[in-house]
Design a protein around this motif. Sequence first.
Motif, PDB file in Angstrom:
ATOM      1  N   GLY A 247       0.784  -1.230   0.000  1.00  0.00           N
ATOM      2  CA  GLY A 247       0.000   0.000   0.000  1.00  0.00           C
ATOM      3  C   GLY A 247       0.813   1.276   0.000  1.00  0.00           C
ATOM      4  O   GLY A 247       0.242   2.362   0.007  1.00  0.00           O
ATOM      5  N   LEU A 248       2.147   1.168  -0.030  1.00  0.00           N
ATOM      6  CA  LEU A 248       2.979   2.368   0.068  1.00  0.00           C
ATOM      7  C   LEU A 248       2.689   3.351  -1.064  1.00  0.00           C
ATOM      8  O   LEU A 248       2.529   4.557  -0.823  1.00  0.00           O
ATOM      9  CB  LEU A 248       4.462   1.982   0.064  1.00  0.00           C
ATOM     10  N   PHE A 249       2.625   2.856  -2.291  1.00  0.00           N
ATOM     11  CA  PHE A 249       2.399   3.746  -3.433  1.00  0.00           C
ATOM     12  C   PHE A 249       1.089   4.515  -3.282  1.00  0.00           C
ATOM     13  O   PHE A 249       1.036   5.721  -3.541  1.00  0.00           O
ATOM     14  CB  PHE A 249       2.395   2.936  -4.730  1.00  0.00           C
ATOM     15  N   HIS A 250       0.035   3.842  -2.842  1.00  0.00           N
ATOM     16  CA  HIS A 250      -1.265   4.487  -2.706  1.00  0.00           C
ATOM     17  C   HIS A 250      -1.319   5.410  -1.492  1.00  0.00           C
ATOM     18  O   HIS A 250      -2.108   6.367  -1.468  1.00  0.00           O
ATOM     19  CB  HIS A 250      -2.357   3.420  -2.588  1.00  0.00           C
ATOM     20  N   ALA A 251      -0.498   5.144  -0.490  1.00  0.00           N
ATOM     21  CA  ALA A 251      -0.508   5.949   0.734  1.00  0.00           C
ATOM     22  C   ALA A 251       0.392   7.175   0.659  1.00  0.00           C
ATOM     23  O   ALA A 251       0.241   8.111   1.456  1.00  0.00           O
ATOM     24  CB  ALA A 251      -0.086   5.085   1.931  1.00  0.00           C
ATOM     25  N   LEU A 252       1.337   7.193  -0.285  1.00  0.00           N
ATOM     26  CA  LEU A 252       2.354   8.245  -0.308  1.00  0.00           C
ATOM     27  C   LEU A 252       1.801   9.678  -0.335  1.00  0.00           C
ATOM     28  O   LEU A 252       2.307  10.533   0.403  1.00  0.00           O
ATOM     29  CB  LEU A 252       3.308   8.035  -1.486  1.00  0.00           C
ATOM     30  N   PRO A 253       0.783   9.994  -1.137  1.00  0.00           N
ATOM     31  CA  PRO A 253       0.302  11.379  -1.142  1.00  0.00           C
ATOM     32  C   PRO A 253      -0.116  11.878   0.253  1.00  0.00           C
ATOM     33  O   PRO A 253       0.282  12.974   0.661  1.00  0.00           O
ATOM     34  CB  PRO A 253      -0.891  11.330  -2.109  1.00  0.00           C
ATOM     35  N   GLN A 254      -0.877  11.069   0.980  1.00  0.00           N
ATOM     36  CA  GLN A 254      -1.311  11.478   2.314  1.00  0.00           C
ATOM     37  C   GLN A 254      -0.176  11.391   3.335  1.00  0.00           C
ATOM     38  O   GLN A 254      -0.120  12.176   4.283  1.00  0.00           O
ATOM     39  CB  GLN A 254      -2.495  10.620   2.777  1.00  0.00           C
ATOM     40  N   MET A 255       0.730  10.443   3.141  1.00  0.00           N
ATOM     41  CA  MET A 255       1.886  10.352   4.034  1.00  0.00           C
ATOM     42  C   MET A 255       2.726  11.614   3.948  1.00  0.00           C
ATOM     43  O   MET A 255       3.153  12.174   4.964  1.00  0.00           O
ATOM     44  CB  MET A 255       2.726   9.119   3.691  1.00  0.00           C
ATOM     45  N   ARG A 256       2.967  12.086   2.726  1.00  0.00           N
ATOM     46  CA  ARG A 256       3.760  13.306   2.543  1.00  0.00           C
ATOM     47  C   ARG A 256       3.025  14.514   3.110  1.00  0.00           C
ATOM     48  O   ARG A 256       3.643  15.415   3.679  1.00  0.00           O
ATOM     49  CB  ARG A 256       4.046  13.510   1.060  1.00  0.00           C
ATOM     50  N   LYS A 257       1.716  14.525   2.948  1.00  0.00           N
ATOM     51  CA  LYS A 257       0.933  15.681   3.388  1.00  0.00           C
ATOM     52  C   LYS A 257       0.839  15.761   4.911  1.00  0.00           C
ATOM     53  O   LYS A 257       0.985  16.832   5.497  1.00  0.00           O
ATOM     54  CB  LYS A 257      -0.475  15.597   2.784  1.00  0.00           C
ATOM     55  N   THR A 258       0.610  14.609   5.558  1.00  0.00           N
ATOM     56  CA  THR A 258       0.383  14.597   7.012  1.00  0.00           C
ATOM     57  C   THR A 258       1.631  14.279   7.812  1.00  0.00           C
ATOM     58  O   THR A 258       1.653  14.510   9.031  1.00  0.00           O
ATOM     59  CB  THR A 258      -0.688  13.563   7.366  1.00  0.00           C
ATOM     60  N   ARG A 259       2.646  13.697   7.161  1.00  0.00           N
ATOM     61  CA  ARG A 259       3.863  13.223   7.835  1.00  0.00           C
ATOM     62  C   ARG A 259       3.535  12.134   8.858  1.00  0.00           C
ATOM     63  O   ARG A 259       4.256  11.923   9.825  1.00  0.00           O
ATOM     64  CB  ARG A 259       4.630  14.373   8.512  1.00  0.00           C
ATOM     65  N   ARG A 260       2.422  11.423   8.633  1.00  0.00           N
ATOM     66  CA  ARG A 260       1.984  10.352   9.531  1.00  0.00           C
ATOM     67  C   ARG A 260       1.593   9.145   8.680  1.00  0.00           C
ATOM     68  O   ARG A 260       1.147   9.287   7.548  1.00  0.00           O
ATOM     69  CB  ARG A 260       0.771  10.782  10.378  1.00  0.00           C
ATOM     70  N   VAL A 261       1.728   7.937   9.273  1.00  0.00           N
ATOM     71  CA  VAL A 261       1.326   6.725   8.564  1.00  0.00           C
ATOM     72  C   VAL A 261       0.733   5.750   9.571  1.00  0.00           C
ATOM     73  O   VAL A 261       1.182   5.649  10.715  1.00  0.00           O
ATOM     74  CB  VAL A 261       2.523   6.074   7.830  1.00  0.00           C
ATOM     75  N   TYR A 262      -0.316   5.038   9.147  1.00  0.00           N
ATOM     76  CA  TYR A 262      -0.880   3.939   9.925  1.00  0.00           C
ATOM     77  C   TYR A 262      -0.232   2.647   9.453  1.00  0.00           C
ATOM     78  O   TYR A 262      -0.222   2.354   8.240  1.00  0.00           O
ATOM     79  CB  TYR A 262      -2.391   3.866   9.730  1.00  0.00           C
ATOM     80  N   LEU A 263       0.279   1.874  10.391  1.00  0.00           N
ATOM     81  CA  LEU A 263       0.895   0.587  10.060  1.00  0.00           C
ATOM     82  C   LEU A 263      -0.053  -0.508  10.527  1.00  0.00           C
ATOM     83  O   LEU A 263      -0.204  -0.740  11.731  1.00  0.00           O
ATOM     84  CB  LEU A 263       2.258   0.447  10.737  1.00  0.00           C
ATOM     85  N   ALA A 264      -0.727  -1.163   9.578  1.00  0.00           N
ATOM     86  CA  ALA A 264      -1.682  -2.216   9.886  1.00  0.00           C
ATOM     87  C   ALA A 264      -1.032  -3.582   9.695  1.00  0.00           C
ATOM     88  O   ALA A 264       0.164  -3.685   9.425  1.00  0.00           O
ATOM     89  CB  ALA A 264      -2.919  -2.065   9.010  1.00  0.00           C
ATOM     90  N   GLU A 265      -1.863  -4.639   9.799  1.00  0.00           N
ATOM     91  CA  GLU A 265      -1.279  -5.977   9.835  1.00  0.00           C
ATOM     92  C   GLU A 265      -1.259  -6.683   8.483  1.00  0.00           C
ATOM     93  O   GLU A 265      -0.376  -7.486   8.217  1.00  0.00           O
ATOM     94  CB  GLU A 265      -2.028  -6.835  10.863  1.00  0.00           C
ATOM     95  N   GLY A 266      -2.256  -6.419   7.614  1.00  0.00           N
ATOM     96  CA  GLY A 266      -2.306  -7.165   6.368  1.00  0.00           C
ATOM     97  C   GLY A 266      -3.021  -6.437   5.249  1.00  0.00           C
ATOM     98  O   GLY A 266      -3.459  -5.293   5.399  1.00  0.00           O
ATOM     99  N   TYR A 267      -3.128  -7.133   4.112  1.00  0.00           N
ATOM    100  CA  TYR A 267      -3.721  -6.543   2.913  1.00  0.00           C
ATOM    101  C   TYR A 267      -5.123  -5.994   3.167  1.00  0.00           C
ATOM    102  O   TYR A 267      -5.426  -4.848   2.834  1.00  0.00           O
ATOM    103  CB  TYR A 267      -3.815  -7.597   1.793  1.00  0.00           C
ATOM    104  N   MET A 268      -5.992  -6.832   3.720  1.00  0.00           N
ATOM    105  CA  MET A 268      -7.384  -6.429   3.890  1.00  0.00           C
ATOM    106  C   MET A 268      -7.525  -5.282   4.885  1.00  0.00           C
ATOM    107  O   MET A 268      -8.416  -4.439   4.750  1.00  0.00           O
ATOM    108  CB  MET A 268      -8.240  -7.611   4.334  1.00  0.00           C
ATOM    109  N   ASP A 269      -6.649  -5.215   5.884  1.00  0.00           N
ATOM    110  CA  ASP A 269      -6.684  -4.090   6.823  1.00  0.00           C
ATOM    111  C   ASP A 269      -6.359  -2.782   6.114  1.00  0.00           C
ATOM    112  O   ASP A 269      -7.019  -1.761   6.333  1.00  0.00           O
ATOM    113  CB  ASP A 269      -5.693  -4.326   7.968  1.00  0.00           C
ATOM    114  N   VAL A 270      -5.331  -2.806   5.267  1.00  0.00           N
ATOM    115  CA  VAL A 270      -4.951  -1.600   4.520  1.00  0.00           C
ATOM    116  C   VAL A 270      -6.092  -1.166   3.598  1.00  0.00           C
ATOM    117  O   VAL A 270      -6.464   0.015   3.540  1.00  0.00           O
ATOM    118  CB  VAL A 270      -3.659  -1.849   3.709  1.00  0.00           C
TER     119      VAL A 270
END
Length: 612
Positions: A247-270
Motif C-alpha cells: 500500500g505504500l504507493f497508494h498511501a504516499l500522497p497522504q503520508m507526505r501531506k500529514t507526515r503520519r502513517v498507519y501501520l496495519a497488519e495485512g492486505y485487507m486491513d490496509v
Amino acid sequence: MVRIPPQVIDEIARKTDIVTLIGQYVTLKPRGRECIGLSPFTQEKTPSFYVNPEKGVYHCFSSGKGGSVFTFLMEVEKLSFVEAAEQLAERAGVEIPKGPEDPASRERDSLRELYNRVTGSFRHLFRESGAAASARAYLSGRKISAEIQERFAIGYAPADPWWLFSFLRKKQYSAEFLAKTGLFSANTDTRRGDQVRALFVNRLMFPIHDARGDVIAFGGRRLSDLGPKYLNSPETLLFHKGSTLYGLFHALPQMRKTRRVYLAEGYMDVIALHQAGVENSVAPLGTAFTASQAGLLRRYVDTVILLFDSDAAGVRATRVAAEIIEEAGLRCEVCTLGAEVPNGPPAAAGESDLRTGDRKPKDPAEILEQLGPQELQNAAACTITVYDYLLSQSLLGVDAMTASGREFVLRELFPYISRVRSAVARDSYLEAVADRLGMDRIAVREDFFQQGKPEPKPAVERKQETTSIDLFLMLATVVNREFFPFVRRTITMEELRDSRARDIFVALEECYRKEEESIELLLSRIEDTDTARLVTEKLSSGEFSENAERAVRDGVYRVKERSLLEQQKRLDSLLRRAGETANGVEQLLHEKMVLDREVLKLRVLLDDRTAE
C-alpha cells in the motif's frame, strides 16, 4: 535502467553548485566556510542544517541525514539515484550517454513489464470471469467498493494451475525467464510435460507496488480450503519482502501531506482503511515489521501509528514494532481498536460483548465489515502513546501491589524505554512507572540501568563514544583527500583496527585508483550507512580544516607506532621460544634490530611534532 559512468557523475557533481541547488528549498545564510539553514527534514526553530560548498556536501544535525547534491535531490523529491542524476545533468548541461544496460537491469525491467501485464490479466479475470464470482462476492461481503478494488488493482488467479504458464508462453516469454519470475512453483514434481504449475491458484490477488507504482510482487488469499490462507511471491531481483510495504504507493500522497502513517497488519486491513478514508495506511508483508521497513517510512513521515490486531499476537507484534520504530528515530503511537486500555471497555477484542452477544471486531477489516467506514475512521483517530499502551497491557491480570507483579511490569516496559532516544522522555517514563507502581524513582532508575543494556544516545549525538585513533585519522583524511597518497604510502588497511576506518580507507583507495573526485561516488563505496553519515557530518562541519596536515600526519604516525610495537611484541615472543631450541635466533635478532630502529625513528618524529 541506465548505468551512469563514474566520470559522468563526477562531471555532474563538479558543474552543480550545491548552495544554489539547496537554496531552492532552504534559506541558507553564510557562516564562515559553511552555509546554515533550517532543516528541510524536520520541524526546528534553531538552524542545524549545514552546507559546505567547498566539499560539495550537506549535513542535517537534527535528522542525521547528509550527502551530496544527488542525495539531497533524492531525499526532498523522493527520486531514485538515476532520476536525480538525470535532473541534475539537465540543469548542468551534461549529457548522459545511452550505453548498453547491464544484464541485471534488463532483467529487472523485464520483470516489471511482466508483472504489470499479469496484473492486468488477473484484473480482467476478476471483473469478467464467471469463475471469479466467489472472489467478487468475498470483497463485496467485506464492504470493499468497486472504486477501491480498481485503485488497488485487485485480481483473480484462476483455478487452472497450468493456465498462466501457457498464457505467458504464447506471449513469447521463455521458459527460462518465467522460472525466475516467482510466479511458478519451484517444485519440479509439479510439472506436466514442459508446463510448470502456477504458484497462485484460485486466489484473490493483491498486486504489491513499489514507491513508483510498478507491480513487483503479488499476495494471494485462498478462495478454497487448499493451501495457506495467504501466500506471497518469493523474493526476486525486484522484490525483497523485509524492505517492502503493501500500500505504500497508494498511501504516499497522504503520508507526505500529514507526515503520519498507519501501520496495519495485512492486505485487507490496509484496503479497509483506505475504504474508510484513512489513506495513509500501509502494512508489512506477512512477516514481522523490520528495521529496513522503518527506514523506508522514515523517508516520508515523522510519526507511525500502530494498528495491529488486538488479539495476543497483535499485542506482541505491537511491542516489537514499537521498539523498532523508536530505534529508527520516529515518533510512535498506538491505535487500540478493541484492546483493553486504561478507562477502556472491559471486553477484549475477539470476545463476546455480554450486552449484545456480538463478537467484538479485532482488526480494521472487521470493523469496516461489521460497523461501517465511519466507525473505522473514528477508531483510527483514537490513539495513545506506546508507553500508555504497554503499561496497560503489562498490568492486565497482574497484581501491581506485589513485588513479583511490579517486577513483571518493569521487565515488560524496560526494553521499550531503553530504545527511546530522548533522555527527557526516558526519564519521564521511568518516573511515571515508578509513581504508577508506588515505587521509589531512584530504585526504578537503578534497576533500569542495571538491566545490561547501555543507555541509548539521541540520534544527533550518536557518535559521542571515544573516537579511535584509526577513525580520527581516516575522517581527517576524507576531509582532506589531498593527503590520502601519503596515508596509503605509509600504512596499510590491515594496520587499522577500527572497521569504520577500514571502510573509509577502502572507499578512498577505490576512488584514488579510478581518479574519481565526486563525494557521491566516495559515499556510495562506504558500505555502513552510519559511517557514511559520519563522513558527511565531518565534511559539512568544517572539522579538520585547521591544521589538516598535522592531524593527518599525527594520526598516521600513531597508527604506525602501534603496528610496530605489536610487531615488536610478536618478535620478542618468537625469540623467547627460539631461545629454547636455538633455531632461527640470528634471523629473529636481525629483524628485531631493524624494527627497533624503525620504532626509535618514528618516536623521534612524534617527539619533534609534539614540541612544535
